[in-house]
Write a protein that holds these residues in place. Sequence first.
Motif, short mmCIF file in Angstrom:
data_model
loop_
_atom_site.label_atom_id
_atom_site.label_comp_id
_atom_site.label_asym_id
_atom_site.label_seq_id
_atom_site.Cartn_x
_atom_site.Cartn_y
_atom_site.Cartn_z
N VAL A 197 0.84 -1.20 0.00
CA VAL A 197 0.00 0.00 0.00
C VAL A 197 0.88 1.25 0.00
N ALA A 198 1.92 1.26 0.81
CA ALA A 198 2.82 2.41 0.85
C ALA A 198 3.51 2.60 -0.49
N SER A 254 0.97 3.97 -3.01
CA SER A 254 0.71 5.37 -2.68
C SER A 254 1.85 6.26 -3.14
N GLY A 255 3.07 5.80 -2.92
CA GLY A 255 4.24 6.57 -3.35
C GLY A 255 4.28 6.75 -4.86
N LEU A 312 1.67 6.71 -6.91
CA LEU A 312 0.59 7.63 -7.29
C LEU A 312 0.95 9.08 -6.99
N ILE A 313 1.53 9.33 -5.84
CA ILE A 313 1.95 10.69 -5.48
C ILE A 313 3.04 11.17 -6.44
#
Length: 133
Positions: free
Chosen positions: A6-7, A10-11, A13-14
Amino acid sequence: MIVGVVAGVSGVLIGRLSLRQARAAVEDCRRMLARQSVEGRGDLKAIRDVAVCRYDALSEMSGRLSFSVAMINGLGDGIVLTSINGQSETRTYVRPVVGGKGEQPLSPEEEEAVRAARLGLGPLVPCRSAGRP
């Protein structure tokens, strides 16, 4: 393990969002530089770029009666004038702009007007961030 995945997602996508914003900023700068080189050597302190962004600022009023107008010179200095129109009252604000940025925090509509003026997209531009709650 799931937390790591998940991290990581998320990274990524950011990172993609940041890259998209950086590319847009680079493209804006490229357009401004191309425009300045084509236009020659006018008086950089004279107001030359104007853009108006019309929108519905209040839910009680429709018809895009509120507006922000940016008036900018070749150095990116000038003002942004905003009029918020309601049923029973109108409020008008003026904020200084230096180097293409507001000296005070600008609303999204004001920023859009300043950006459009700097890029020479005016005088009347669609307001992408139009509409407030």
